[in-house]
Design a protein around this motif. Structure first.
Motif, PDB file in Angstrom:
ATOM      1  N   THR A 345       8.669  74.815  13.276  1.00 44.54           N
ATOM      2  CA  THR A 345       8.068  76.090  13.042  1.00 44.54           C
ATOM      3  C   THR A 345       8.875  77.264  12.461  1.00 44.54           C
ATOM      4  OG1 THR A 345       6.452  75.919  14.924  1.00 44.54           O
ATOM      5  CG2 THR A 345       6.659  78.183  14.366  1.00 44.54           C
ATOM      6  N   GLU A 346       8.442  78.182  11.632  1.00 42.03           N
ATOM      7  CA  GLU A 346       9.484  79.168  11.170  1.00 42.03           C
ATOM      8  C   GLU A 346       8.344  80.289  10.755  1.00 42.03           C
ATOM      9  OE1 GLU A 346      11.607  78.182   7.547  1.00 42.03           O
ATOM     10  OE2 GLU A 346      12.741  76.506   8.497  1.00 42.03           O
ATOM     11  N   PHE A 347       8.929  81.613  11.322  1.00 40.97           N
ATOM     12  CA  PHE A 347       8.064  82.646  10.970  1.00 40.97           C
ATOM     13  C   PHE A 347       9.225  83.667  11.338  1.00 40.97           C
ATOM     14  CE2 PHE A 347       7.225  81.811  15.424  1.00 40.97           C
ATOM     15  CZ  PHE A 347       7.365  83.275  15.952  1.00 40.97           C
ATOM     16  N   GLU A 348       8.630  84.964  10.770  1.00 35.72           N
ATOM     17  CA  GLU A 348       9.207  86.288  10.523  1.00 35.72           C
ATOM     18  C   GLU A 348       8.585  87.460  11.159  1.00 35.72           C
ATOM     19  OE1 GLU A 348      12.314  88.450   7.530  1.00 35.72           O
ATOM     20  OE2 GLU A 348      11.347  86.537   7.058  1.00 35.72           O
ATOM     21  N   LYS A 431      13.931  86.652  12.774  1.00 35.79           N
ATOM     22  CA  LYS A 431      13.663  85.325  12.295  1.00 35.79           C
ATOM     23  C   LYS A 431      13.461  84.386  13.434  1.00 35.79           C
ATOM     24  CE  LYS A 431      14.832  85.644   7.497  1.00 35.79           C
ATOM     25  NZ  LYS A 431      15.646  84.874   6.352  1.00 35.79           N
ATOM     26  N   VAL A 432      12.518  83.534  13.554  1.00 43.28           N
ATOM     27  CA  VAL A 432      12.310  82.703  14.603  1.00 43.28           C
ATOM     28  C   VAL A 432      12.218  81.176  14.036  1.00 43.28           C
ATOM     29  CG1 VAL A 432      10.861  81.856  16.591  1.00 43.28           C
ATOM     30  CG2 VAL A 432      11.107  84.565  15.955  1.00 43.28           C
ATOM     31  N   ASP A 433      13.011  80.076  14.565  1.00 40.98           N
ATOM     32  CA  ASP A 433      13.152  78.983  14.146  1.00 40.98           C
ATOM     33  C   ASP A 433      12.804  77.999  15.215  1.00 40.98           C
ATOM     34  OD1 ASP A 433      13.889  78.963  11.064  1.00 40.98           O
ATOM     35  OD2 ASP A 433      15.651  80.383  12.321  1.00 40.98           O
ATOM     36  N   GLY A 472      -0.332  77.930  12.926  1.00 39.64           N
ATOM     37  CA  GLY A 472      -0.313  78.976  11.945  1.00 39.64           C
ATOM     38  C   GLY A 472      -0.994  80.127  11.572  1.00 39.64           C
ATOM     39  N   LYS A 473      -2.005  79.838  12.262  1.00 41.96           N
ATOM     40  CA  LYS A 473      -3.138  80.947  12.155  1.00 41.96           C
ATOM     41  C   LYS A 473      -2.904  82.243  12.937  1.00 41.96           C
ATOM     42  CE  LYS A 473      -8.328  81.496  12.504  1.00 41.96           C
ATOM     43  NZ  LYS A 473      -9.685  80.952  12.967  1.00 41.96           N
ATOM     44  N   SER A 657       6.241  84.778   6.311  1.00 38.56           N
ATOM     45  CA  SER A 657       6.960  83.573   6.020  1.00 38.56           C
ATOM     46  C   SER A 657       6.551  82.659   7.056  1.00 38.56           C
ATOM     47  CB  SER A 657       8.320  83.862   6.089  1.00 38.56           C
ATOM     48  OG  SER A 657       8.716  84.675   4.991  1.00 38.56           O
ATOM     49  N   ILE A 658       5.271  82.364   7.369  1.00 39.74           N
ATOM     50  CA  ILE A 658       4.892  81.478   8.381  1.00 39.74           C
ATOM     51  C   ILE A 658       4.862  80.165   7.989  1.00 39.74           C
ATOM     52  CG2 ILE A 658       3.175  80.821  10.017  1.00 39.74           C
ATOM     53  CD1 ILE A 658       2.181  83.860  10.002  1.00 39.74           C
TER      54      ILE A 658
END
Length: 850
Positions: A345-348, A431-433, A472-473, A657-658
């Motif tokens: 998972t990655e998103f901001e 930023k989350v990883d 990711g929704k 940026s999902i």
């Protein structure tokens, strides 16, 4: 004299002709003498310019060929030195073999066997001395080293395996490694490096533990992974990312996992060879491969022929898929297609509460923690009170983005990390990883208060409840809000029921919907900003209007909105404006607001997009009396209409940026039978076929698929033989130094048995290397003979062009001498023709005197 010739008083023509002939004869005689004295036919460019040019080119070729011959003589001498060194080694291993047989004599005492070990140790030391001494011009002929192949997955100072920090391999020392394929795998922070051959047979493995980098911001933190048993040392350099304001670093587990998921393995080749020019233009080279006898890496495992993998594979798309068959893999063609690779998972997060214009990390730049907030990592769910630094509340509580970032990292969950990233002064994102790939390791959250819309009229963000699903929704609860809609008579705000916005962010075809209206086509018109991704289309539908302040029973139509394109179809509207363009505000005042009618100079109906033949007819508009009555209230030019009767609201994605966590998905087909395979990593083995499949981890589901045809057949070429047996002998002799007179007969027997076996194999290897050198020396000899023949023939060709033909030149010399003597006599005869005239003059003088 001929009758036609006569003697004149002024010119003695005969003498002059004779003199010219004499000069030509002397010139020819001089040239012939020079040619005979130098041996060269051409002594100056004027002698034969074309032949001289050809000769000089040929001379250059002759010199190059002759130098190549000398180079090959050096090569022969060098290989003879190497062969002599190998011969000495063979003699010593023959003695080791002899001593090993002697040591198995049970009649010997322990003390006598220790004497054998003493001699073995001396021989072992001399083996190393011979290897070190066998050199030519400083080049070690029995010492070589490994080099990293350009196609390796891990490259020095370029492969970044960091998330919170930058972690690079600042040095990759493979000098002591033997050729082969080296692959990473990990269990937590334990990172294993495994050497295999081209057919995926394991030759050796070593495991080290990766440490978590600890150091100050903007400081390089170094740790060395010394895989000494494989001859490879890697220094990892970790440095906090420049915009990581929290100074967070990756854990050892995360770094090990990233290394193990590198698509391509490390490939070690032999070092550069020594080349000798062997052609006139130096385009032909003879290479000598220095022998690598110096590495102390552990000996390669000897693979049992019954269990080793004897299958090889060819691949039409090695940049996206790497496959290695097992020994049990059925031979044939396999078609592999990838729909996606595994990812974490990655998103901001952007669009926080407050502006944070000063750049301070406080509640002016914060996140709202709504009621029911939770963060899910894989199967673990965390609430605001979790972790080593619990959040201060969970019901409408504002927390700083710094606090929220620290809370995530304080959960001590290796599958999630967060860092603050300062994109510009006062412009922060979180930023989350996720730390692990696969859908089962997805990160999701519910009920964060973030920006969900943008009010263009006052230029402010609209906040709402945001949730991110594991796939990711993105879901948003939109608040009851309508920008600027105020009853102009009462001043009360216009409200609408709450709506819900759902979206999937990750490519350019996001699914967006609001109250049943599909916004997918609108997403092409977006603007990225500090607040997130804004959809530049005004949010609709607009709610029904209260007739108390909107005097028309008809619902809103964008034909009345000066902010949108209203005119379609053919024809012109008053003032010469095209029907597809927007007239100026003054046109609305003079033609629209007047009497609230469609009484245009042209009979055009903006609602229907067609001409209206009923000129001056009103449609659902107030009467003229009403208009007169409310004329002070309603002045709907472009600005007032936009302020009061349009939404001015734009959707805003503040989670950007999902890249959702996902499994690798592929299809494998053989003989028309297909199977779908999913896996939570990009390196896995197909249980049915036994094929190990490595996928490039960068493949996104929206990048399009990748496919390859894999043909499993005969094994790939074996790795070149190496010094493993020499190292095994060295290790065994070293170990036997610890034996004593009390060592059991079984241990002595096992040691000497092993020593004899490895010594015999070392002798075979040395014979193999000598055969290669012998073949090279034969090749050099053949080339040398050929070059010498070329040199002789070139010299002959050059001689034919340049050298004097002695017989011809001698004949020419004799002829020239005769011509010279005859010419001289002719001058004498020509000069004698003036004597009768001289006599007559003398007689005339005598007559006059008398």
């Amino acid at each position: 004299m001929k009758a036609s010739e006569m003697v004149t008083l002024n010119t003695n023509v005969s003498s002059l002709n004779a003199q010219q002939s004499l000069a030509q004869a002397q010139k020819a005689l001089t040239e012939t003498m020079v040619q005979l004295s130098t041996g060269k036919r051409i002594n100056a460019a004027q002698d034969d310019a074309a032949s001289l040019a050809i000769s000089q080119s040929m001379v250059g070729q002759i010199l190059a060929v002759n130098q190549s011959v000398r180079n090959l003589n050096d090569a022969t001498n060098m290989m003879q030195i190497a062969d002599t060194g190998l011969s000495s080694l063979q003699d010593m291993f023959l003695r080791i073999n002899e001593l090993a047989v002697q040591g198995r004599n049970d009649s010997l005492t322990g003390s006598q066997k220790m004497n054998i070990v003493t001699e073995l140790s001396s021989i072992n030391q001399e083996i190393n001395n011979v290897i070190d001494r066998t050199k030519m011009n400083g080049n070690g002929l029995l010492t070589n080293y490994g080099v990293l192949n350009a196609g390796s997955g891990l490259q020095q100072n370029s492969t970044n395996v960091g998330i919170l920090d930058d972690t690079l391999a600042s040095t990759i020392n493979v000098l002591g490694a033997r050729p082969g394929i080296y692959k990473f795998s990990n269990v937590g922070a334990d990172l294993t490096l495994t050497k295999t051959d081209n057919n995926d047979n394991t030759l050796w493995a070593q495991t080290l533990t990766v440490q978590t980098p600890v150091g100050a911001k903007n400081t390089d933190v170094l740790q060395t992974l010394n895989y000494s048993e494989l001859g490879i040392s890697i220094t990892l350099k970790s440095r906090t990312k420049p915009n990581n304001v929290n100074n967070l670093t990756d854990s050892g587990d995360e770094i090990a996992h990233k290394l193990s998921n590198i698509f391509k393995p490390m490939i070690i080749d032999e070092a550069v060879k020594l080349n000798f020019g062997a052609g006139a233009t130096n385009d032909l080279l003879v290479s000598f491969r220095p022998i690598n006898l110096t590495t102390v890496a552990k000996p390669d495992l000897e693979i049992d022929a019954a269990t080793q993998n004897l299958n090889g594979a060819s691949n039409t798309n090695p940049t996206a898929i790497q496959v290695l068959p097992a020994s049990t893999t059925a031979k044939g063609a396999y078609s592999i297609s990838i729909s996606q690779s595994a990812a974490a998972t990655e998103f901001e997060l952007v669009g926080f509460t407050g502006t944070g214009a000063t750049g301070a990390l406080n509640t002016s730049n914060s996140i709202g923690i709504n009621s029911g907030f939770n963060l899910t990592v894989g199967t673990r769910t965390y609430i605001a009170s979790s972790g080593t630094t619990p959040l201060s509340g969970s019901n409408g509580q504002l927390v700083s983005i710094n606090e929220f970032t620290n809370w995530i990292n304080g959960l001590n969950d290796q599958n999630i990390s967060a860092r603050l990233y300062q994109r510009d002064t006062g412009d922060y994102s979180i930023k989350v990883d996720g730390g692990s790939t696969g859908a089962a390791n997805a990160v999701s959250f519910t009920n964060l208060n973030l920006a969900v819309g943008f009010d263009q009229l006052p230029g402010t963000k609209i906040y709402g409840n945001v949730s991110l699903a594991a796939d990711g929704k993105l879901s948003t609860s939109f608040p009851s809000y309508l920008s600027g809609a105020v009853d102009p008579t009462s001043g009360n705000a216009v409200t609408t029921s709450a709506t819900t916005f759902n979206g999937y962010e990750g490519n350019n075809s996001q699914y967006l919907s609001l109250s049943g209206q599909n916004y997918s086509s609108l997403y092409a018109n977006t603007t990225a900003s500090a607040n997130g991704i804004q959809i530049n289309n005004e949010l609709g539908p607009i709610p029904a209007y209260n007739p108390n302040y909107y005097p028309y029973p008809n619902a809103y139509n964008n034909a009345y909105d000066p902010g949108s394109v209203k005119y379609v179809g053919a024809g012109l509207v008053p003032g010469g404006w095209s029907q597809s363009s927007t007239p100026p505000a003054s046109w609305y005042v003079t033609h629209w607001d007047r009497n609230y009618t469609y009484a245009y100079d042209a009979t055009y109906n903006p609602l229907s997009g067609s001409y209206n033949s009923i000129r001056g007819t009103t449609r659902d508009q107030p009467s003229s009396a009403a208009y007169v009555r409310d004329t002070s209230t309603y002045t709907y030019n472009a600005t007032s209409w936009d302020n009061n009767f349009t939404s001015n609201t734009y959707l805003l994605n503040s989670v950007i940026s999902i890249d959702p966590a996902r499994d690798a998905k592929l299809t494998i087909t053989k003989d028309g039978v297909s199977r779908n395979i999913s896996n939570d990593t990009n390196v896995f083995t197909d249980a049915t076929s036994g094929i190990q499949i490595n996928l490039t981890p960068g493949l996104q589901p929206w990048d399009g698929g990748a496919a390859a045809t894999i043909v499993v057949g005969d094994p790939q070429p074996a790795l070149p033989r190496n010094n493993s047996n020499l190292v095994a002998v060295d290790e065994k002799i070293t170990a036997m130094n610890s034996f004593s007179t009390n060592t059991s007969k079984t241990d002595w027997k096992d040691a000497f048995d092993y020593l004899q076996d490895q010594a015999n194999k070392a002798l075979d290897y040395l014979s193999y290397e000598r055969s290669i050198i012998g073949g090279q020396m034969n090749q050099v000899a053949y080339i040398n003979t050929n070059l010498r023949s070329q040199s002789v023939n070139l010299e002959k060709s050059n001689s034919d062009l340049l050298d004097t033909d002695v017989a011809s030149a001698s004949a020419k010399l004799a002829k020239g001498e005769i011509q010279q003597r005859v010419a001289a006599q002719m001058i004498t005869q020509a000069n004698s023709l003036v004597n009768p005239i001289r006599t007559l003059i003398n007689l005339w003088d005598d007559i006059k005197s008398k």
